[in-house]
Design an enzyme around this catalytic site. Structure first.
Site, mmCIF file in Angstrom:
data_model
loop_
_atom_site.group_PDB
_atom_site.id
_atom_site.type_symbol
_atom_site.label_atom_id
_atom_site.label_comp_id
_atom_site.label_asym_id
_atom_site.label_seq_id
_atom_site.Cartn_x
_atom_site.Cartn_y
_atom_site.Cartn_z
ATOM 1 N N CYS A 147 45.454 106.052 45.433
ATOM 2 C CA CYS A 147 46.307 106.030 46.626
ATOM 3 C C CYS A 147 47.757 105.739 46.234
ATOM 4 C CB CYS A 147 45.751 105.028 47.638
ATOM 5 S SG CYS A 147 46.529 105.117 49.274
ATOM 6 N N ILE A 148 48.391 104.717 46.816
ATOM 7 C CA ILE A 148 49.786 104.418 46.501
ATOM 8 C C ILE A 148 49.948 104.081 45.024
ATOM 9 C CG2 ILE A 148 49.595 101.961 47.091
ATOM 10 C CD1 ILE A 148 52.426 102.055 48.147
#
Length: 601
Positions: free
Chosen positions: A335-336
Site C-alpha cells: 500500500c502506501i
C-alpha cells in the site's frame, strides 16, 4: 412478530414489568450518553462532508435542467409519483382484507432486508419498498445532473449514496423487525446492552463515533495474534526491525524485508499461523525482516516522507546488510509503503546504490491520475480541513482515517455493525482481521500533507517527479526486477491504477499479478484456503482492459507463484541464520513494543 400465535406475540404482565425495568436503565444510560456527547472532542467540520456550495450548485444545475429540458424532470417526478401511489394502493388493498397477508409482489431482494417480515408483513414491506423508491428517485436525480463539474458530480454522487445508505429503515429501531423482535425476546435487555455498547464506543474515542468491529478482549498480541517467533534487533524513533526465527535448516542467501503500511499495524501479514504470510515465507526458507512502524503522537508533527525513507527504508536495509553480511536485499512494500518503496528505489538509482535486488509491490499506487472512489476525499475543501486538523493536533488522527475508509463501504463497516451492536445489543465478533482493522495508527502532520497534496492531488511522482531529499524522484528510475500484486475488487488501490503505475516504471523485468478479492483479503490469501484465484499476463504494454481480456486465470493463491519468482532472485541456500548478531543484540521478542501502542491523542 414472526408467524406466532397472538398469545406468543402479546407480552405477559411479568414480561412488561421486566421491560419497564430495562427501559428505566435506558434512561440512566441516556444521561451518561449525554455527558459523553457534551464533552466530546470535536474535529474540523469540513471532514464531515462538502460545504453547502456543492449542494447549492447541484440544485442550481437541477433547476437549470428543469428549464431547459422539463420533459426529463417531469419524467422523474411522474415515475416517482406513480411508483409511490401504486405501492400505497397495494398496501391499502391488503389492509382492506381485514388480516395481515403478504403482498403478491414483495419487491426486489436486498441483503439488508433478510428478515422474512420485510416480504410477508404489510407494514415492513411498505416501508422497505417506499425506501427503495425514494433511493432510486434520489440516485436518478443526481445521475441526471449534467451542468456540473465532473469532480463535483462525482462528489455529489458519493454523498447522495451516503444519504441513501443512512436513511435505510434497517438503521432505525421502529422500522427494524430484527431489533424489535430481539427487544421483545430479551425483555428490553438488548436495548440496554446496545446503549452500553454505543456509550463504550463513544467513550473510547472521546466522543467520536467509530463502530467497534471486533471483540478486543479476544486477542492479545504475541499470544493468539502476531505470533510468528522472532526478535526485535534494532529500534529507532521511526521503527522497530524484527528478524524472524528460521524454521528450516537452510535459508536463501538474500534476505527479505517487508515494509508494511504505517496507516495500520504490520501484523496484517501475521494474523494467525494459518494465514500468516510472514510465517509462510519463513517456512519457505527465507530470512524475513519486517519493519514495525512507530505510532506517532503530536511530537511527530514535523516528520515527513523523507524521515520514513531515511530512518525507515534506508536504515532498515543498511542494518539488514550489516547483520547478514549481504550486499543486497529483496524488498516488499504494501500500500502506501509500496508507494514509498518506489520513491526509495528512485533515490537509490540516482545515488548509484544497488542495495535492493528486487522489489515486490502489494496493492501499491504510484500513479494517482485516476483517484477513483477516493476522489470525494481529495478535493481542496476536504484536504484543507485535514490541514487545519493537523495544525490543531500535530497528527492526522487514526479515527479520521478509519472513518474515511469505512464510509467507502458504509453498509458493511458502519451501519451493519452498528445495527448488531447498538440495536441488537450483540458483542462484536472475535475476528482477527476486524481486530486489526480497528487497531489504527496516527499519521504525522507533515507526511500526511506531502502525501495528500504532492502525490494524491498533484500526482507528482507520475507527472514529472516528486521533490524529496534534494532529488526529483520519478517512476522511470525504478529499474530493479519487480513483481506487483493488485486486487480485483480493491476499493483503496484500484488494480487498474496500480497497473498503470507499474507500466511507467523503468524495469525491464516486470511481473504483474491480479488476485481476486479486495485490498486485504486478496493479499492475505494462503494456499491452504484455496479461496481466491489470480490472473497473469506477461504483456504489460497493453492497456489494463486488454491485459485482463488476454490474461490467464489460475485457481488458488498467488503466494506460490510469487514465491517461485522470488526464490530465483533470493540466491543459493546457506545455513539458517539466528536473529541479530554481536552488534545487534536482541531487544525483545516479536511482535515488539511499537505495535502495542494505541493511537491516542
Amino acid at each position: 412478530m414472526t408467524t406466532h400465535s397472538d398469545s406468543d406475540v402479546i407480552p405477559s404482565g411479568e414480561t412488561l414489568e421486566r421491560m419497564t425495568e430495562n427501559l428505566q436503565k435506558v434512561e440512566e444510560l441516556s444521561e451518561r450518553l449525554q455527558r459523553v456527547l457534551t464533552n466530546r472532542q470535536t474535529h474540523n467540520p469540513a471532514l464531515d462532508g462538502p460545504n453547502q456550495e456543492l449542494f447549492g450548485r447541484a440544485a442550481q444545475a437541477y433547476w437549470a435542467e428543469a428549464v431547459n429540458n422539463p420533459a426529463k424532470v417531469f419524467e422523474h417526478q411522474m415515475t416517482y409519483w406513480a411508483d409511490t401511489m401504486k405501492q400505497f394502493v397495494q398496501a391499502q388493498q391488503e389492509l382492506a382484507k381485514g388480516k395481515l397477508t403478504a403482498p403478491e409482489d414483495p419487491g426486489p431482494k436486498d441483503r439488508r432486508f433478510a428478515n422474512p417480515l420485510w416480504e410477508t408483513h404489510p407494514y415492513f414491506n411498505y416501508v422497505k419498498k417506499q425506501y427503495l423508491i425514494n433511493a432510486e428517485a434520489l440516485t436518478t436525480a443526481v445521475q441526471d445532473v449534467t451542468d456540473l463539474d465532473p469532480s463535483e458530480k462525482n462528489r455529489l454522487t458519493y454523498f447522495a449514496r451516503q444519504i441513501v445508505d443512512l436513511m435505510s429503515p434497517t438503521n432505525f429501531l421502529a422500522t427494524n423487525p430484527d431489533a424489535l423482535e430481539k427487544a421483545l425476546e430479551t425483555e428490553g435487555q438488548s436495548l440496554v446492552q446496545g446503549l452500553e455498547n454505543l456509550i463504550h464506543d463513544l467513550e473510547a474515542n472521546k466522543g467520536e463515533l467509530v463502530v467497534k468491529l471486533a471483540d478486543e478482549t479476544a486477542f492479545e498480541l504475541g499470544r493468539n495474534i502476531a505470533t510468528t517467533p522472532g526478535k526485535v534487533i534494532f529500534r529507532n524513533r521511526m521503527m522497530e526491525l524484527i528478524q524472524y526465527t528460521a524454521t528450516t535448516e537452510e535459508v536463501h542467501k538474500t534476505p527479505l524485508v517487508i515494509f508494511p503500511p504505517w496507516i495500520n499495524k504490520f501484523y496484517i501479514l501475521d494474523l494467525k499461523a494459518q494465514n500468516s504470510l510472514v510465517k509462510w515465507l519463513v517456512d519457505q526458507g527465507h530470512t524475513v525482516f519486517v519493519v514495525s512502524w512507530v505510532n506517532p503522537d503530536p511530537t511527530y508533527r514535523d516528520i515527513g516522507m523523507e524521515n520514513y525513507i531515511e530512518d525507515g527504508y534506508l536504515t532498515a536495509i543498511a542494518e539488514i546488510k550489516g547483520i547478514t553480511g549481504e550486499k543486497q536485499v529483496n524488498a516488499i512494500g504494501y500500500c502506501i509503503a509500496g508507494t514509498t518503496l518506489a520513491l526509495t528505489l528512485s533515490l537509490l538509482k540516482q545515488k548509484g546504490d544497488k542495495s535492493v535486488k528486487s522489489a515486490t509491490f502489494f496493492t501499491a499506487l504510484t500513479d494517482f491520475s485516476d483517484q477513483g472512489e477516493f476522489a470525494p476525499f481529495l478535493t481542496n475543501d476536504f484536504i484543507d480541513g485535514i490541514e487545519e486538523e493537523i495544525e490543531d493536533k500535530g497528527v492526522l488522527p487514526s479515527v479520521i482515517m478509519a472513518r474515511t475508509f469505512s464510509f467507502l463501504r458504509s453498509n458493511d463497516l458502519i451501519y451493519g455493525p452498528a445495527i448488531k451492536s447498538y440495536m441488537m445489543g450483540e458483542t462484536p465478533p472475535a475476528f482477527d482481521l476486524l481486530y486489526w482493522n480497528g487497531d489504527g495508527a496516527n499519521l504525522p502532520g507533515k507526511m500526511s500533507m506531502q502525501y495528500l497534496r504532492g502525490l494524491c492531488q498533484r500526482d507528482e511522482l507520475a507527472r514529472g517527479g516528486f521533490d524529496l531529499l534534494g532529488h526529483k524522484l520519478t517512476l522511470g528510475d525504478v529499474d530493479v526486477p519487480l513483481c506487483a500484486i493488485a486486487c480485483e475488487t480493491d476499493h483503496i488501490a484500484a488494480w487498474k491504477d496500480s497497473y498503470r503505475g507499474i507500466q511507467q516504471m523503468g524495469s525491464k523485468d516486470k511481473t504483474f499479478i491480479m488476485t481476486q478479492s479486495g485490498h486485504i483479503a486478496g493479499i492475505v490469501n494462503p494456499p491452504t484456503r484455496n479461496k481466491y484465484g489470480h490472473y497473469t499476463n506477461p504483456d504489460l504494454k497493453l492497456d489494463y482492459a486488454d491485459w485482463l481480456a488476454g490474461a490467464d486465470f489460475h485457481e488458488g493463491s498467488w503466494w506460490p507463484r510469487w514465491e517461485s519468482w522470488l526464490k530465483k532472485r533470493a540466491g543459493k541456500m546457506i545455513p539458517a541464520r539466528k536473529p541479530g548478531d554481536s552488534s545487534h543484540p536482541v531487544l525483545c521478542d516479536a511482535p515488539g513494543t511499537y505495535v502495542a501502542k494505541k493511537a491516542t491523542l
